[in-house]
Scaffold this motif. Structure first.
Motif, PDB file in Angstrom:
ATOM      1  N   ASP A   5      33.120  57.106  24.061  1.00  0.00           N
ATOM      2  CA  ASP A   5      33.203  55.756  23.500  1.00  0.00           C
ATOM      3  C   ASP A   5      32.350  55.637  22.245  1.00  0.00           C
ATOM      4  N   THR A  41      46.555  49.596  33.358  1.00  0.00           N
ATOM      5  CA  THR A  41      47.341  50.737  33.825  1.00  0.00           C
ATOM      6  C   THR A  41      47.988  50.360  35.146  1.00  0.00           C
ATOM      7  N   ARG A  47      43.743  57.421  31.981  1.00  0.00           N
ATOM      8  CA  ARG A  47      42.641  56.703  31.339  1.00  0.00           C
ATOM      9  C   ARG A  47      42.511  55.313  31.939  1.00  0.00           C
ATOM     10  N   GLU A  48      41.287  54.828  32.039  1.00  0.00           N
ATOM     11  CA  GLU A  48      41.051  53.546  32.670  1.00  0.00           C
ATOM     12  C   GLU A  48      40.977  52.436  31.630  1.00  0.00           C
ATOM     13  N   ALA A  51      39.258  52.163  27.715  1.00  0.00           N
ATOM     14  CA  ALA A  51      39.187  53.419  26.963  1.00  0.00           C
ATOM     15  C   ALA A  51      39.650  53.206  25.526  1.00  0.00           C
ATOM     16  N   SER A  64      40.955  59.030  23.181  1.00  0.00           N
ATOM     17  CA  SER A  64      42.154  59.336  23.960  1.00  0.00           C
ATOM     18  C   SER A  64      42.653  58.096  24.683  1.00  0.00           C
ATOM     19  N   LEU A  65      43.972  58.021  24.839  1.00  0.00           N
ATOM     20  CA  LEU A  65      44.601  56.950  25.604  1.00  0.00           C
ATOM     21  C   LEU A  65      45.264  57.468  26.872  1.00  0.00           C
ATOM     22  N   SER A  66      45.817  58.675  26.786  1.00  0.00           N
ATOM     23  CA  SER A  66      46.563  59.196  27.930  1.00  0.00           C
ATOM     24  C   SER A  66      46.397  60.690  28.134  1.00  0.00           C
ATOM     25  N   GLY A  67      45.786  61.356  27.198  1.00  0.00           N
ATOM     26  CA  GLY A  67      45.690  62.798  27.296  1.00  0.00           C
ATOM     27  C   GLY A  67      46.755  63.533  26.507  1.00  0.00           C
TER      28      GLY A  67
END
Length: 346
Positions: A5, A41, A47-48, A51, A64-67
């Motif tokens: 972050d 989500t 990701r929580e 993020a 990152s948002l989802s990988g």
């Protein structure tokens, strides 16, 4: 190494300040950036909420948002000139925004807030306030209002509550969001030891800011001889108790003593229980812990309430034997407390 972050916000500030110095603040030719925040989500998502990812128009990004899959689609659409609004919400997964053909694991859904920042003083100041919060100052509550009158604001916050809260208009439609931002989770290790080093390695991989305080010359010499191999760990050559008393703890800090040296461990506990740390723990057997509790009351002047804050014996009872196993038990317990899980619920 910094918590992700903090890396994202620092990168955002760096890009905007660089653009401002090259073209002038708010100049038409200055390069904007886009800050993306995971809002919600549904189903399986990597990701929580809360993020972050920051990106520039040409595809450079941090966070990152989802990988992977969502980032690729977002960056491709950004390069085509989408996302011109100051703030808007997009959705990925089944029934996703604008028919985006992205499938998340197990049919998950992902809602993302996309904000456009420019090199204006107000936008840079907003990001710097977020950086200060992540570095351990007052928790903040971000207000982001959607629509033609899109705006953002920050106010002080208790830090308690959901990280993301939706604001609805009179028709029940989303008009904006409240986003809580708090200090980066910190692991403060009182003294060097094999278990402490294993704990530090685990904590770095979990995204903690890791600080080790060590005043003993023989331990420092051993650390130096091995070229301080732990990437992402800050070593302070001072008594942990002194660092704690000087303000080294905040509400997102876990203080852990793992040396078996009462000169280090006991003094750290005496100072730590007077701070807002969310976890305070010290290593030792049940018998050692009972003796320490009596010693802290007798010599340290701690009352029953202060002693009860100390987790001793430390960690989950996994039957751990090796330094790595003990570190696993310690970090698992810290994560449990941070996530608000009771031991009986495991």
């Amino acid at each position: 190494m910094q918590h992700l972050d903090l890396e994202v916000i620092c990168q955002a500030i760096e890009w905007l300040e660089s653009s401002a110095s090259e073209t002038g603040a708010c100049a038409p030719s200055s390069e904007p950036i886009w800050l993306c925040t995971v809002l919600a989500t549904f189903g399986s998502s990597p990701r929580e909420p809360g993020a972050w990812l920051v990106a520039r128009g040409e595809g450079l990004h941090r966070g990152s948002l989802s990988g992977g899959c969502v980032e690729d689609d977002f960056l491709a659409r950004l390069a085509k000139g989408e996302f011109t609004a100051a703030a808007q919400v997009i959705r990925y997964g089944e029934g996703g925004h604008q028919g985006a053909s992205i499938e998340l694991p197990c049919g998950g859904l992902l809602e993302v807030l996309v904000e456009r920042f420019t090199a204006c003083e107000d936008d840079i100041a907003h990001l710097k306030a977020l950086r200060a919060t992540l570095e351990g100052q007052t928790p903040r509550l971000r207000h982001v209002i959607l629509g033609e009158t899109s705006r953002r604001a920050l106010e002080e916050d208790s830090g308690l509550g959901e990280r993301v809260e939706r604001l609805n208009d009179a028709n029940g439609q989303a008009s904006g969001y409240q986003l809580r931002v708090g200090p980066v989770a910190r692991l403060l290790l009182a003294g060097l030891s094999p278990v402490a080093e294993a704990c530090a390695a685990f904590a770095v991989s979990l995204g903690f800011e890791v600080i080790i305080c060590e005043p003993r010359e023989e331990m420092l010499a051993s650390w130096d001889a091995r070229n301080a191999p732990l990437t992402g760990v800050r070593l302070r050559r001072e008594l942990p108790s002194r660092f704690i008393a000087a303000g080294g703890c905040h509400a997102a800090t876990a203080v852990v003593a793992l040396t078996h040296d009462p000169r280090i461990d006991d003094l750290a506990m005496i100072e730590a229980v007077r701070q807002p740390a969310f976890y305070v723990g010290v290593m030792g057997s049940l018998r050692t812990s009972q003796a320490r509790a009596a010693r802290l009351a007798r010599s340290g002047g701690l009352n029953d309430g202060e002693i009860s804050r100390i987790v001793m014996p430390i960690g989950l009872n996994l039957g751990s034997k090796t330094p790595a196993e003990i570190a696993l038990a310690v970090m698992a317990d810290i994560v449990r407390i941070r996530r608000g899980r009771e031991r009986h619920a495991l």
